[in-house]
Design a protein around this motif. Sequence first.
Motif, mmCIF file in Angstrom:
data_model
loop_
_atom_site.group_PDB
_atom_site.id
_atom_site.type_symbol
_atom_site.label_atom_id
_atom_site.label_comp_id
_atom_site.label_asym_id
_atom_site.label_seq_id
_atom_site.Cartn_x
_atom_site.Cartn_y
_atom_site.Cartn_z
ATOM 1 N N LEU A 41 0.824 -1.202 0.000
ATOM 2 C CA LEU A 41 0.000 0.000 0.000
ATOM 3 C C LEU A 41 0.857 1.251 0.000
ATOM 4 O O LEU A 41 1.977 1.244 0.505
ATOM 5 C CB LEU A 41 -0.911 0.032 1.232
ATOM 6 N N ASN A 44 -2.766 4.670 1.784
ATOM 7 C CA ASN A 44 -4.217 4.504 1.754
ATOM 8 C C ASN A 44 -4.558 3.021 1.688
ATOM 9 O O ASN A 44 -3.879 2.241 1.029
ATOM 10 C CB ASN A 44 -4.811 5.245 0.551
ATOM 11 N N ASN A 45 -5.665 2.620 2.324
ATOM 12 C CA ASN A 45 -5.996 1.206 2.437
ATOM 13 C C ASN A 45 -7.070 0.717 1.467
ATOM 14 O O ASN A 45 -7.653 -0.347 1.674
ATOM 15 C CB ASN A 45 -6.411 0.881 3.877
ATOM 16 N N LEU A 48 -6.670 -2.852 0.302
ATOM 17 C CA LEU A 48 -6.876 -3.782 1.410
ATOM 18 C C LEU A 48 -8.363 -3.942 1.718
ATOM 19 O O LEU A 48 -8.821 -5.049 2.010
ATOM 20 C CB LEU A 48 -6.116 -3.298 2.652
ATOM 21 N N VAL A 64 0.608 -6.992 4.855
ATOM 22 C CA VAL A 64 0.490 -5.646 4.309
ATOM 23 C C VAL A 64 1.778 -4.872 4.586
ATOM 24 O O VAL A 64 2.240 -4.831 5.730
ATOM 25 C CB VAL A 64 -0.686 -4.899 4.975
ATOM 26 N N VAL A 66 3.339 -1.038 4.239
ATOM 27 C CA VAL A 66 3.143 0.387 3.946
ATOM 28 C C VAL A 66 4.421 1.159 4.254
ATOM 29 O O VAL A 66 4.377 2.348 4.560
ATOM 30 C CB VAL A 66 1.950 0.996 4.715
ATOM 31 N N VAL A 73 -3.736 1.776 8.751
ATOM 32 C CA VAL A 73 -4.338 1.174 7.558
ATOM 33 C C VAL A 73 -5.384 0.119 7.900
ATOM 34 O O VAL A 73 -6.081 -0.354 7.019
ATOM 35 C CB VAL A 73 -3.279 0.589 6.591
ATOM 36 N N VAL A 74 -5.486 -0.251 9.179
ATOM 37 C CA VAL A 74 -6.521 -1.183 9.621
ATOM 38 C C VAL A 74 -7.162 -0.622 10.876
ATOM 39 O O VAL A 74 -6.470 -0.149 11.778
ATOM 40 C CB VAL A 74 -5.955 -2.585 9.918
ATOM 41 N N VAL A 92 0.567 -6.224 9.559
ATOM 42 C CA VAL A 92 0.806 -4.910 8.975
ATOM 43 C C VAL A 92 2.194 -4.410 9.351
ATOM 44 O O VAL A 92 2.495 -4.247 10.542
ATOM 45 C CB VAL A 92 -0.247 -3.881 9.463
ATOM 46 N N LYS A 118 -5.829 8.250 9.549
ATOM 47 C CA LYS A 118 -5.712 7.455 8.329
ATOM 48 C C LYS A 118 -5.408 8.399 7.176
ATOM 49 O O LYS A 118 -5.590 9.607 7.279
ATOM 50 C CB LYS A 118 -6.974 6.640 8.073
#
Length: 159
Positions: A41, A44-45, A48, A64, A66, A73-74, A92, A118
Amino acid sequence: MNFFTADICDEHPDKVHVLDNEFKNYGAKDKVFAQVVTVKLDRNNSELIKILRDEDGTGKIVVVDVDDEYFAVVGENLMKFAHGNNYEAILVNGYVRDTEQIKDIPVALYARGTCPRKYIPVTEGERNVELSFCGVQFNDGDYVYADVDGIILAKEKIV
């Protein structure tokens, strides 16, 4: 699940890679065996979201990356999607939020820490790509074993 990561490491030292201990589990599941699905990523998610909301996750862990960017992101909504589609876990290389709301959702959520914000602008993610962090390379189809002692990666099913 009848395994312990320590035993796997002892019995198969040449077949496993151990992630560093910087990852904390924010979800309610504390033991995981799952096949890897990778996603890269750019803060931005949106990519996902599509995976967790729209695809069957039975026996899967979404890994994931980033690049350790300081954006969550979660959060609660994605954990609900993951649970609804039977994902075992999300790992993550970055940050998560809504930890009070997600602590009882029966999906493991491993992350480096928390961040309340976020990234709003939608950016494109990449799926099914090799990811590399913590000195470990993750590919689709690898296997993750995790328990309270740690997280390990194997290129093949061991247990």
